[in-house]
Design a protein around this motif. Structure first.
Motif, mmCIF file in Angstrom:
data_model
loop_
_atom_site.group_PDB
_atom_site.id
_atom_site.type_symbol
_atom_site.label_atom_id
_atom_site.label_comp_id
_atom_site.label_asym_id
_atom_site.label_seq_id
_atom_site.Cartn_x
_atom_site.Cartn_y
_atom_site.Cartn_z
ATOM 1 N N LEU A 1 0.874 -1.199 0.010
ATOM 2 C CA LEU A 1 -0.024 0.021 0.116
ATOM 3 C C LEU A 1 0.859 1.271 -0.121
ATOM 4 N N LYS A 2 0.445 2.352 -0.627
ATOM 5 C CA LYS A 2 1.004 3.568 -0.663
ATOM 6 C C LYS A 2 0.004 4.559 -0.127
ATOM 7 N N VAL A 3 0.321 5.093 0.790
ATOM 8 C CA VAL A 3 -0.813 6.227 1.371
ATOM 9 C C VAL A 3 -0.298 7.544 1.840
ATOM 10 N N SER A 4 -1.064 8.376 2.054
ATOM 11 C CA SER A 4 -0.798 9.664 2.825
ATOM 12 C C SER A 4 -0.204 9.494 4.076
ATOM 13 N N ILE A 5 0.711 10.230 4.456
ATOM 14 C CA ILE A 5 1.109 10.184 5.652
ATOM 15 C C ILE A 5 -0.063 10.543 6.650
ATOM 16 N N PRO A 6 -0.725 9.853 7.634
ATOM 17 C CA PRO A 6 -1.935 10.003 8.259
ATOM 18 C C PRO A 6 -1.831 11.092 9.159
ATOM 19 N N SER A 7 -3.229 11.491 9.437
ATOM 20 C CA SER A 7 -3.433 12.795 10.443
ATOM 21 C C SER A 7 -2.925 12.149 11.681
ATOM 22 N N VAL A 8 -3.483 11.185 12.019
ATOM 23 C CA VAL A 8 -2.967 10.541 13.374
ATOM 24 C C VAL A 8 -1.959 9.439 13.283
ATOM 25 N N ALA A 9 -0.991 9.452 14.018
ATOM 26 C CA ALA A 9 0.210 8.725 13.874
ATOM 27 C C ALA A 9 -0.176 7.376 14.102
ATOM 28 N N GLY A 10 0.052 6.327 13.181
ATOM 29 C CA GLY A 10 -0.130 4.973 13.713
ATOM 30 C C GLY A 10 -1.525 4.536 13.168
ATOM 31 N N THR A 11 -2.094 5.280 12.361
ATOM 32 C CA THR A 11 -3.529 4.831 11.635
ATOM 33 C C THR A 11 -3.100 3.673 10.929
ATOM 34 N N TYR A 12 -2.331 3.301 10.194
ATOM 35 C CA TYR A 12 -2.202 2.138 9.339
ATOM 36 C C TYR A 12 -1.433 0.931 9.978
ATOM 37 N N ASN A 13 -1.196 1.089 11.236
ATOM 38 C CA ASN A 13 -0.524 0.021 11.940
ATOM 39 C C ASN A 13 -1.130 -1.291 11.853
ATOM 40 N N ASP A 14 -2.270 -1.317 12.057
ATOM 41 C CA ASP A 14 -2.992 -2.615 12.557
ATOM 42 C C ASP A 14 -2.714 -3.225 10.786
ATOM 43 N N LEU A 15 -2.679 -2.623 9.808
ATOM 44 C CA LEU A 15 -2.819 -3.256 8.520
ATOM 45 C C LEU A 15 -1.428 -3.888 8.315
ATOM 46 N N MET A 16 -0.466 -3.270 9.065
ATOM 47 C CA MET A 16 0.900 -3.853 8.850
ATOM 48 C C MET A 16 0.848 -5.227 9.441
ATOM 49 N N ASN A 17 0.172 -5.783 10.295
ATOM 50 C CA ASN A 17 0.154 -6.840 10.766
ATOM 51 C C ASN A 17 -0.320 -7.980 9.783
ATOM 52 N N ASP A 18 -1.184 -7.686 8.911
ATOM 53 C CA ASP A 18 -1.734 -8.236 8.013
ATOM 54 C C ASP A 18 -0.745 -9.137 7.022
ATOM 55 N N PRO A 19 -0.787 -10.551 7.049
ATOM 56 C CA PRO A 19 0.361 -11.349 6.610
ATOM 57 C C PRO A 19 0.312 -10.889 4.812
ATOM 58 N N LYS A 20 -0.763 -10.542 4.342
ATOM 59 C CA LYS A 20 -0.741 -10.267 2.884
ATOM 60 C C LYS A 20 -0.006 -8.970 2.589
ATOM 61 N N ILE A 21 0.033 -7.951 3.456
ATOM 62 C CA ILE A 21 0.870 -6.759 3.128
ATOM 63 C C ILE A 21 2.143 -7.001 3.333
ATOM 64 N N VAL A 22 2.964 -6.593 2.234
ATOM 65 C CA VAL A 22 4.445 -6.561 2.019
ATOM 66 C C VAL A 22 4.966 -5.559 2.801
ATOM 67 N N ARG A 23 4.529 -4.345 2.708
ATOM 68 C CA ARG A 23 5.030 -3.027 3.263
ATOM 69 C C ARG A 23 3.844 -2.092 2.915
ATOM 70 N N ILE A 24 3.734 -1.275 3.888
ATOM 71 C CA ILE A 24 3.125 -0.062 3.537
ATOM 72 C C ILE A 24 4.281 1.324 3.475
ATOM 73 N N VAL A 25 3.949 2.300 2.442
ATOM 74 C CA VAL A 25 4.912 3.205 2.156
ATOM 75 C C VAL A 25 4.038 4.610 1.928
ATOM 76 N N ALA A 26 4.688 5.603 2.284
ATOM 77 C CA ALA A 26 3.975 6.939 2.290
ATOM 78 C C ALA A 26 4.434 7.761 1.268
#
Length: 294
Positions: free
Chosen positions: A212-237
Motif C-alpha cells: 500500500l502507498k498512502v498519505s502520511i496519516p493525520s493520526v500517527a499509527g493509523t495504518y499500524n494494524d494493516l501492517m500486521n496482515d500477512p498479505k501486506i508486504v509493506r506500507i509506504v508513504a
C-alpha cells in the motif's frame, strides 16, 4: 530473483524512490530540475531529457541499496537503457534496488468526493512487457478528496480488483489510494479507508502479496494494524505536497511507515550542478528520507 526481491521489500531498511513522473507531470519535473519548456520542442525530446535526469540519479553513487529498497519507474523509462542495460536490470543487477512500474493512465473526473483511475485498456500487454523487462511490482494511484463512504468504497474496490489481476500476472502491486493532504476531513477519510481496506483484505487468498502507498496519516499509527496482515508486504508513504522537511517530520511519528517520495526526494537537484554538487545534494536528500523511514 523475485523471492530475493520480495524478502528485501519485506524486511530491508530503506525507502522507495518514486521516479515515475508521466507525460502530464514531466514538464514540471523538468522545470524543477532547471529545464524550461522552451528548451525542447517535441515529446521525444522531452522524454530524452527526463531520461537523462533519471539516469543521472540512478547512476549516482549516492543512489544505492544502502538507503534505497526500490524505485518506481515510468513506462518509457522501463523501455530505455542505462549503460546498455534496461533500466530495471540496471537497478537490480548494478544497484540491488527493486524495480517497480507505474501502470495507471491518470485520474478520472471527481465524483463522490474521489477520483478513480482511468481505465487501463492495454493492461495485459503492459504487464507482458513489464515481465519481459524484469519488473518486480506495479503502482497505481487514485485520490480521495472527501470522507465519502461511497467514493472511498469505489476507490478501494477498483484498487483491489486491479491488484488481483496484477498478482495473478506474477507481480506485487502497490495500491495507492492517496488521501489529499488538503482535505477538510482527512482524518475521517483515513478511518473510512482503513475500514474498507480491512474488509477487502479478508477476501484475498492468504498467498497473495500486496503493498500500500498512502498519505502520511493525520493520526500517527493509523495504518499500524494493516501492517500486521500477512498479505501486506509493506506500507509506504507519499510526500503528497509536503516539503521534504515536513514529510520527514511527520513520517518519524509513524515508525512502521517508510517513504516513497518523488518531488521531496528530487527537490534540491539541478541540471546546472556539477556531478559532485549533484551527488552531494542527492545524498543529503536520501539520508534525510532514510533516517525518517527507520
Amino acid at each position: 530473483m523475485k523471492s530475493e526481491q520480495l524478502e528485501r521489500m519485506k524486511y530491508g531498511s530503506g525507502f522507495i524512490a518514486a521516479l515515475d513522473q508521466s507525460g502530464g507531470s514531466t514538464p514540471k519535473a523538468l522545470r524543477d530540475y532547471g529545464i524550461e519548456t522552451s528548451e525542447y520542442h517535441t515529446e521525444d525530446e522531452m522524454y530524452d531529457l527526463i531520461q537523462q535526469m533519471r539516469s543521472r540519479i540512478i547512476v549516482s553513487k549516492a543512489f544505492s541499496s544502502k538507503h534505497i529498497l526500490g524505485a518506481i519507474l515510468f513506462e518509457k523509462t522501463m523501455e530505455r537503457k542505462i549503460d546498455n542495460l534496461y533500466t530495471a536490470d540496471y537497478l537490480w543487477e548494478k544497484k540491488g534496488i527493486v524495480p517497480f512500474l507505474k501502470i495507471d493512465n491518470g485520474l478520472d473526473e471527481q465524483k463522490d468526493g474521489v477520483q478513480l483511475m482511468k481505465p487501463i485498456p492495454k493492461l495485459d500487454e503492459l504487464l507482458g512487457r513489464a515481465a519481459a523487462k524484469n519488473i518486480f511490482g506495479t503502482k497505481m494511484r487514485s485520490v480521495i478528496h472527501e470522507a465519502n463512504r461511497t467514493g472511498i468504497h469505489g476507490i478501494v474496490e477498483q484498487q483491489f480488483e486491479l491488484g488481483q489481476k496484477i498478482c495473478d500476472a506474477g507481480f506485487v502491486p502497490i495500491l495507492e489510494p492517496e488521501v489529499d493532504i488538503h482535505s477538510s476531513n482527512k482524518q475521517e477519510a483515513e478511518e473510512m479507508l482503513v475500514a474498507e481496506i480491512i474488509s477487502h483484505l479478508k477476501k484475498l487468498d492468504d498467498s497473495m502479496n500486496i503493498m500500500l502507498k498512502v498519505s502520511i496519516p493525520s493520526v500517527a499509527g493509523t495504518y499500524n494494524d494493516l501492517m500486521n496482515d500477512p498479505k501486506i508486504v509493506r506500507i509506504v508513504a507519499l510526500s503528497g505536497g509536503y516539503s521534504r522537511k515536513e514529510a520527514d517530520e511527520l513520517l518519524k511519528q509513524n515508525p512502521k511507515l517508510i517513504a516513497s517520495f518523488s518531488r521531496a526526494l528530487l527537490s534540491d537537484l539541478s541540471v546546472k550542478q556539477t556531478q559532485q554538487e549533484f551527488d552531494a545534494a542527492l545524498l543529503n536528500s536520501i539520508i534525510e528520507i532514510y533516517e525518517a523511514s527507520l
